[in-house]
Design a protein around this motif. Sequence first.
Motif, PDB file in Angstrom:
ATOM      1  N   ASN A 145      56.441  47.520  47.806  1.00 33.71           N
ATOM      2  CA  ASN A 145      57.210  48.699  47.436  1.00 33.71           C
ATOM      3  C   ASN A 145      57.625  48.691  45.974  1.00 33.71           C
ATOM      4  OD1 ASN A 145      58.149  50.864  49.523  1.00 33.71           O
ATOM      5  ND2 ASN A 145      57.999  48.959  50.674  1.00 33.71           N
ATOM      6  N   SER A 146      57.557  47.542  45.324  1.00 37.59           N
ATOM      7  CA  SER A 146      57.942  47.452  43.913  1.00 37.59           C
ATOM      8  C   SER A 146      56.788  47.767  42.971  1.00 37.59           C
ATOM      9  CB  SER A 146      58.497  46.054  43.603  1.00 37.59           C
ATOM     10  OG  SER A 146      59.665  45.801  44.362  1.00 37.59           O
ATOM     11  N   ILE A 147      55.595  47.986  43.506  1.00 33.92           N
ATOM     12  CA  ILE A 147      54.460  48.347  42.651  1.00 33.92           C
ATOM     13  C   ILE A 147      54.761  49.683  41.971  1.00 33.92           C
ATOM     14  CG2 ILE A 147      52.014  48.998  42.653  1.00 33.92           C
ATOM     15  CD1 ILE A 147      51.647  47.051  44.994  1.00 33.92           C
ATOM     16  N   PRO A 148      54.600  49.768  40.648  1.00 34.60           N
ATOM     17  CA  PRO A 148      54.986  50.984  39.916  1.00 34.60           C
ATOM     18  C   PRO A 148      54.031  52.150  40.132  1.00 34.60           C
ATOM     19  CG  PRO A 148      54.005  49.394  38.417  1.00 34.60           C
ATOM     20  CD  PRO A 148      54.126  48.703  39.744  1.00 34.60           C
ATOM     21  N   ALA A 149      54.096  52.717  41.312  1.00 34.28           N
ATOM     22  CA  ALA A 149      53.230  53.847  41.655  1.00 34.28           C
ATOM     23  C   ALA A 149      53.950  54.721  42.676  1.00 34.28           C
ATOM     24  CB  ALA A 149      51.899  53.342  42.233  1.00 34.28           C
ATOM     25  N   GLY A 190      54.211  61.018  35.078  1.00 34.46           N
ATOM     26  CA  GLY A 190      53.678  59.688  34.792  1.00 34.46           C
ATOM     27  C   GLY A 190      53.653  58.810  36.030  1.00 34.46           C
ATOM     28  N   ALA A 191      54.732  58.853  36.811  1.00 32.56           N
ATOM     29  CA  ALA A 191      54.807  58.035  38.020  1.00 32.56           C
ATOM     30  C   ALA A 191      53.804  58.493  39.075  1.00 32.56           C
ATOM     31  CB  ALA A 191      56.226  58.072  38.585  1.00 32.56           C
ATOM     32  N   THR A 192      53.625  59.810  39.216  1.00 30.57           N
ATOM     33  CA  THR A 192      52.676  60.315  40.220  1.00 30.57           C
ATOM     34  C   THR A 192      51.231  60.050  39.798  1.00 30.57           C
ATOM     35  OG1 THR A 192      52.815  62.525  39.204  1.00 30.57           O
ATOM     36  CG2 THR A 192      54.241  62.082  41.080  1.00 30.57           C
ATOM     37  N   THR A 193      50.952  60.082  38.501  1.00 28.20           N
ATOM     38  CA  THR A 193      49.608  59.730  38.026  1.00 28.20           C
ATOM     39  C   THR A 193      49.297  58.278  38.364  1.00 28.20           C
ATOM     40  OG1 THR A 193      49.703  61.337  36.214  1.00 28.20           O
ATOM     41  CG2 THR A 193      48.128  59.535  36.000  1.00 28.20           C
ATOM     42  N   ALA A 194      50.277  57.406  38.144  1.00 24.20           N
ATOM     43  CA  ALA A 194      50.106  55.998  38.503  1.00 24.20           C
ATOM     44  C   ALA A 194      49.914  55.844  40.011  1.00 24.20           C
ATOM     45  CB  ALA A 194      51.318  55.193  38.039  1.00 24.20           C
ATOM     46  N   PRO A 208      54.398  57.330  45.696  1.00 24.53           N
ATOM     47  CA  PRO A 208      55.810  57.504  46.039  1.00 24.53           C
ATOM     48  C   PRO A 208      56.522  56.203  46.418  1.00 24.53           C
ATOM     49  CG  PRO A 208      54.506  57.986  47.962  1.00 24.53           C
ATOM     50  CD  PRO A 208      53.530  57.572  46.877  1.00 24.53           C
ATOM     51  N   LEU A 209      55.933  55.059  46.074  1.00 25.37           N
ATOM     52  CA  LEU A 209      56.588  53.787  46.359  1.00 25.37           C
ATOM     53  C   LEU A 209      57.874  53.672  45.551  1.00 25.37           C
ATOM     54  CD1 LEU A 209      53.460  51.438  46.255  1.00 25.37           C
ATOM     55  CD2 LEU A 209      54.562  52.408  48.279  1.00 25.37           C
ATOM     56  N   ASP A 210      58.752  52.767  45.986  1.00 21.26           N
ATOM     57  CA  ASP A 210      60.002  52.573  45.261  1.00 21.26           C
ATOM     58  C   ASP A 210      59.737  52.169  43.815  1.00 21.26           C
ATOM     59  OD1 ASP A 210      61.396  53.144  47.576  1.00 21.26           O
ATOM     60  OD2 ASP A 210      61.476  51.048  48.207  1.00 21.26           O
ATOM     61  N   GLY A 211      58.674  51.387  43.609  1.00 23.25           N
ATOM     62  CA  GLY A 211      58.316  51.005  42.248  1.00 23.25           C
ATOM     63  C   GLY A 211      57.950  52.203  41.400  1.00 23.25           C
ATOM     64  N   GLY A 212      57.386  53.237  42.029  1.00 23.66           N
ATOM     65  CA  GLY A 212      57.084  54.461  41.300  1.00 23.66           C
ATOM     66  C   GLY A 212      58.349  55.146  40.816  1.00 23.66           C
ATOM     67  N   ARG A 213      59.388  55.073  41.623  1.00 13.49           N
ATOM     68  CA  ARG A 213      60.670  55.667  41.217  1.00 13.49           C
ATOM     69  C   ARG A 213      61.333  54.811  40.131  1.00 13.49           C
ATOM     70  NH1 ARG A 213      61.190  59.721  44.620  1.00 13.49           N
ATOM     71  NH2 ARG A 213      60.283  59.551  46.696  1.00 13.49           N
ATOM     72  N   LEU A 214      61.127  53.506  40.213  1.00 16.89           N
ATOM     73  CA  LEU A 214      61.610  52.651  39.133  1.00 16.89           C
ATOM     74  C   LEU A 214      60.893  52.984  37.827  1.00 16.89           C
ATOM     75  CD1 LEU A 214      61.777  49.224  41.022  1.00 16.89           C
ATOM     76  CD2 LEU A 214      63.717  50.648  40.336  1.00 16.89           C
ATOM     77  N   LEU A 215      59.586  53.212  37.928  1.00 18.98           N
ATOM     78  CA  LEU A 215      58.812  53.609  36.746  1.00 18.98           C
ATOM     79  C   LEU A 215      59.304  54.954  36.224  1.00 18.98           C
ATOM     80  CD1 LEU A 215      56.437  53.309  34.770  1.00 18.98           C
ATOM     81  CD2 LEU A 215      54.967  54.350  36.525  1.00 18.98           C
ATOM     82  N   ARG A 216      59.586  55.889  37.132  1.00 22.25           N
ATOM     83  CA  ARG A 216      60.080  57.194  36.705  1.00 22.25           C
ATOM     84  C   ARG A 216      61.420  57.059  36.001  1.00 22.25           C
ATOM     85  NH1 ARG A 216      61.651  62.614  40.147  1.00 22.25           N
ATOM     86  NH2 ARG A 216      63.342  61.284  40.905  1.00 22.25           N
ATOM     87  N   ALA A 217      62.296  56.181  36.516  1.00 18.83           N
ATOM     88  CA  ALA A 217      63.597  55.971  35.880  1.00 18.83           C
ATOM     89  C   ALA A 217      63.419  55.449  34.458  1.00 18.83           C
ATOM     90  CB  ALA A 217      64.435  55.003  36.704  1.00 18.83           C
TER      91      ALA A 217
END
Length: 383
Positions: free
Chosen positions: A158-162, A188-192, A164-173
């Motif tokens: 879930n920490s993977i920066p992509a 950017g997060a949704t592209t990842a 809709p994973l939580d990591g994606g939201r961390l990347l968005r932040a």
Amino acid sequence: MRATFTLGRIAGIGIGVNWSVLLVFALIASGLAGGRLPEAHPDRAWPVYALAGLATAVVFFASLLAHELAHAIVARRHGIAVDDIVLWLLGGATRMRTEAPDPRAELRVAGAGPLVSLVLGAAFALLTWLLGAVGAAALLVEATAWLAAINLVLAVFNSIPAAPLDGGRLLRAYLWWRGGDRLRATEGATTAGRAFGWVLVVAGLWQFLWTAWFGGLWLALVGWFLVVAAGQEGRQARVRELVAGVAVRDTMTPGPVTVPDRLTVEDLLRDPAQAARHTAFPVTGEDPERPVGLVTVEGASRVPEPERPHTTVGAVMRPLSRTRVARPDEALADLLPRLEPGAEHRVLVLDEGRIAGIVSPSDVNRTVRTLAARPRADRPADG
């Protein structure tokens, strides 16, 4: 993702379960009872393996619920309204009514889930060591070891920066904090997320085709889900940005046709033209301006014809307590997460308890098309 049934509320947050959870529950329980547990510790009776597998699967889903509750509780502490939590095929989803107010809140909300899974993984690992040290039952030690591993995997994945994973939201932040633009950060997060999803799809299909490993199909399914979900999240973010500053009153259909709760189903369906124009009607009680529920033409049509003259609308309506409602001055962007397909999910707009309008997905689509056609300078300002 809709809940098939509800389990109740925890800390005031509704907990729902989609039917697909039963499939995953069965796969986990049977995989443990028929695979890992007997392979690690043979010569037990099969009911013992079955019981251990079921109990471990229950604890796993409790861990998954704790992960989602962490998101919801931290979100509420930051003033983010939370609708509910739904457990489903590929995990859980915390449905939030509003966006995080700033990157710091986004970071804390997104990081809460993986942090809880990490803590649970460490706790189960410690418990495994303690149980082994005191000579506890081998199956119990094996079950806690599996729970430790799966929670750690859940935290890492879930920490993977992509998105809709939580990591994606961390990347968005992070992108939001760095660039100051929430929409671009979301893109950017949704592209990842889409890129990572396609990597999993290709890797899963390659494994299945070249090694005949059926787990590859599951990996490809997870990847496809990420691709689709990331795309949906990106579209939702663009829509929310587009309707920023638009109130519900600017989108609703005002003065909807209402029907009294004493009206019979036969009389409701008697006018085919009206039934064709409207798929749902607010239902009123003694006060014709105050709704008591919502009735759909589809729901009324399910009443057998011989019973329609004696069945009232009040008997087949969805009561107001189970109907989505909004205020005229409420932000349309905050209403969007509560909109779902189907006439039974129409949103009643109430002004001090009186019916002011009704909102359907078609109303929102009309507003979005209108706003999209305007030059940016002509769009409503946020706030």
